[in-house]
Design a protein around this motif. Structure first.
Motif, short mmCIF file in Angstrom:
data_model
loop_
_atom_site.label_atom_id
_atom_site.label_comp_id
_atom_site.label_asym_id
_atom_site.label_seq_id
_atom_site.Cartn_x
_atom_site.Cartn_y
_atom_site.Cartn_z
N ILE A 87 -20.96 -23.98 28.59
CA ILE A 87 -20.03 -23.63 29.73
C ILE A 87 -19.38 -24.37 30.96
O ILE A 87 -20.91 -24.27 32.01
N GLY A 88 -18.45 -24.46 30.90
CA GLY A 88 -18.07 -25.37 32.83
C GLY A 88 -18.31 -26.70 32.55
O GLY A 88 -18.18 -27.42 33.92
N LYS A 89 -19.30 -27.51 31.79
CA LYS A 89 -19.63 -28.90 31.28
C LYS A 89 -17.99 -29.63 30.43
O LYS A 89 -17.76 -29.99 29.57
N VAL A 90 -16.84 -28.55 31.10
CA VAL A 90 -15.49 -29.59 30.24
C VAL A 90 -14.84 -29.87 31.92
O VAL A 90 -15.27 -29.52 33.13
N ASP A 91 -13.37 -30.21 31.55
CA ASP A 91 -12.82 -31.08 32.11
C ASP A 91 -11.66 -29.17 32.58
O ASP A 91 -11.99 -28.61 32.15
N VAL A 92 -11.79 -29.49 33.93
CA VAL A 92 -11.39 -28.43 34.85
C VAL A 92 -9.58 -27.88 34.47
O VAL A 92 -8.54 -27.62 34.76
N SER A 93 -9.00 -28.74 34.11
CA SER A 93 -7.69 -28.31 33.37
C SER A 93 -7.60 -27.51 32.67
O SER A 93 -6.48 -27.57 32.10
N LEU A 94 -8.39 -27.88 31.85
CA LEU A 94 -8.44 -26.75 31.07
C LEU A 94 -7.90 -25.14 30.66
O LEU A 94 -8.45 -24.88 32.03
N PRO A 95 -8.04 -24.78 30.39
CA PRO A 95 -6.70 -23.54 30.24
C PRO A 95 -8.63 -22.22 31.49
O PRO A 95 -9.11 -22.66 30.01
N VAL A 96 -7.93 -21.37 31.18
CA VAL A 96 -9.57 -20.95 31.64
C VAL A 96 -10.31 -20.10 30.67
O VAL A 96 -10.79 -19.37 31.09
N ALA A 127 -9.60 -38.08 36.45
CA ALA A 127 -9.34 -39.79 37.30
C ALA A 127 -9.11 -39.46 38.31
O ALA A 127 -7.20 -38.89 37.74
N GLY A 128 -9.01 -40.17 39.15
CA GLY A 128 -8.52 -40.32 40.67
C GLY A 128 -8.12 -39.02 41.20
O GLY A 128 -7.93 -38.86 42.63
N GLN A 129 -9.17 -37.56 40.59
CA GLN A 129 -8.99 -36.45 41.85
C GLN A 129 -10.08 -36.36 42.44
O GLN A 129 -11.22 -36.77 42.04
N THR A 130 -10.51 -36.07 43.70
CA THR A 130 -11.47 -35.58 44.24
C THR A 130 -11.61 -34.15 44.07
O THR A 130 -10.36 -33.14 43.55
N ALA A 131 -12.77 -34.37 44.73
CA ALA A 131 -13.78 -32.66 44.58
C ALA A 131 -12.53 -31.02 44.89
O ALA A 131 -12.46 -30.67 44.19
N GLU A 132 -11.85 -31.85 45.99
CA GLU A 132 -11.05 -31.15 46.95
C GLU A 132 -10.12 -30.75 46.48
O GLU A 132 -9.19 -29.70 46.38
N ASP A 133 -9.08 -31.75 45.23
CA ASP A 133 -8.12 -31.86 44.75
C ASP A 133 -8.35 -30.48 43.58
O ASP A 133 -7.69 -29.45 43.25
N ILE A 134 -9.69 -30.67 43.40
CA ILE A 134 -9.92 -29.27 41.80
C ILE A 134 -10.19 -27.76 42.56
O ILE A 134 -11.14 -27.05 41.88
N ARG A 135 -10.88 -27.51 44.14
CA ARG A 135 -11.18 -26.56 44.62
C ARG A 135 -10.88 -24.99 44.15
O ARG A 135 -12.32 -24.18 43.88
N ASP A 136 -9.96 -24.94 44.48
CA ASP A 136 -9.05 -23.57 43.99
C ASP A 136 -9.35 -23.26 42.14
O ASP A 136 -9.33 -22.50 41.96
N ASP A 137 -8.49 -24.43 41.43
CA ASP A 137 -9.00 -24.25 40.37
C ASP A 137 -10.44 -23.77 39.53
O ASP A 137 -10.89 -22.84 39.45
N VAL A 138 -10.80 -24.35 40.13
CA VAL A 138 -12.33 -24.52 39.37
C VAL A 138 -12.90 -22.80 40.13
O VAL A 138 -13.69 -22.08 39.65
N LEU A 139 -12.95 -22.25 41.58
CA LEU A 139 -12.84 -21.05 42.28
C LEU A 139 -12.97 -20.12 41.16
O LEU A 139 -13.25 -19.07 40.68
N ALA A 140 -11.05 -20.23 40.61
CA ALA A 140 -10.49 -19.58 40.10
C ALA A 140 -11.44 -18.91 38.76
O ALA A 140 -11.13 -18.15 38.47
#
Length: 280
Positions: free
Chosen positions: A74-83, A114-127
């Motif tokens: 779980i969580g070993k997927v792209d963050v762009s997938l729906p919650v 590709a091309g995304q930084t950790a900061e770019d996805i932070r909010d989505d990860v935390l949600a």
């Protein structure tokens, strides 16, 4: 120290063989009475049927073993997938964990595109991590975040960000020295001080900083001895789970085989002997 520390030895059974009977037999020969379950008969825990889960539970019970954790993907997927994508998969894994009477479920904190930084996805990860923790709390199982390379929480600062931002007793940490080495981190020197209050579980492997090659505990740059000593001094009495990765490592796991798994166990025991810790 007046009292001898005793930790509970466990290990990723599927690093030994696909067949749970062989997994359990080898672990028993190494002195373990617990197993960490990632797959059985070549089937990942998220895909086990109810019948397979029942058969696995029966085999574990018959061997007199307990389950230290369910090592889910779980969580070993792209963050762009729906919650809901990972919530639905976690719900299935939690059913497996309850059937196996496992107190913990391992999780990860998502890959980025590709091309995304950790900061770019932070909010989505935390949600997503908050949603996973809420489901775990509702179903009374503790999630263990593993510091896997290339996910959001792969270095100590971002692992700390996750556990502090989510702020749930149902999201704790599995500590993996080798993974930190593969991210260019000195695990004990650079991470232990800030993260140790949140560590509930030890996954045991080591790695060489120069190449990233995984090696037995104490043979790499993972500062295993310092970490183990700090755990002992803090009164740790939890699991030490072998995840050797000595023959192969891949996206959803790794493999060692019985002989290499035994080598990994002996390496760990050698370190623990030096600091006066026994395993049960």
């Amino acid at each position: 120290m007046s009292d001898v520390a005793a930790w509970t030895l466990s290990g990723f059974g599927d690093e030994i063989a696909d067949d749970p009977a062989i997994q359990l037999a080898v672990l028993e020969a190494l002195g373990a009475r617990h197993i960490e379950v990632r797959s059985a008969w070549g089937v990942n825990v998220v895909d086990l049927t109810d019948e397979q889960t029942d058969a696995l539970a029966a085999a574990i019970h018959s061997a007199g073993f307990g389950v230290s954790a369910v090592a889910s993907p779980i969580g070993k997927v792209d963050v762009s997938l729906p919650v809901d994508h990972e919530l639905e998969r976690l719900a299935r894994v939690i059913r497996v964990a309850h059937r196996l009477e496992a107190p913990y479920v391992r999780v990860f904190s998502f890959y980025r595109g590709a091309g995304q930084t950790a900061e770019d996805i932070r909010d989505d990860v935390l949600a997503r991590m908050r949603a996973l923790a809420a489901l775990a709390e509702a179903d009374d199982v503790v999630l263990l975040h593993e510091n896997e390379k290339d996910i959001y929480g792969d270095v100590p600062s971002r692992v700390l960000d996750i556990v502090e931002s989510v702020g749930s007793d149902y999201l704790r940490l599995a500590w993996d020295n080798a993974n930190y080495v593969q991210c260019g981190v000195k695990p004990f020197t650079e991470g232990w001080g800030s993260l140790s209050p949140y560590v509930d579980y030890l996954q045991v492997k080591d790695a060489l900083a120069a190449t990233g090659e995984v090696v037995p505990a104490g043979e790499g740059d993972g500062e295993l001895l310092e970490t183990l000593t700090a755990l002992r001094d803090a009164g740790y009495d939890g699991y030490a789970s072998l995840e050797p990765h000595l023959a192969a490592g891949f996206a959803l796991g790794g493999f060692s085989g019985p002989a290499a798994f035994g080598r990994a166990a002996r390496a760990l025991n050698g370190l623990l002997d030096r600091i006066g810790v026994t395993t049960t």
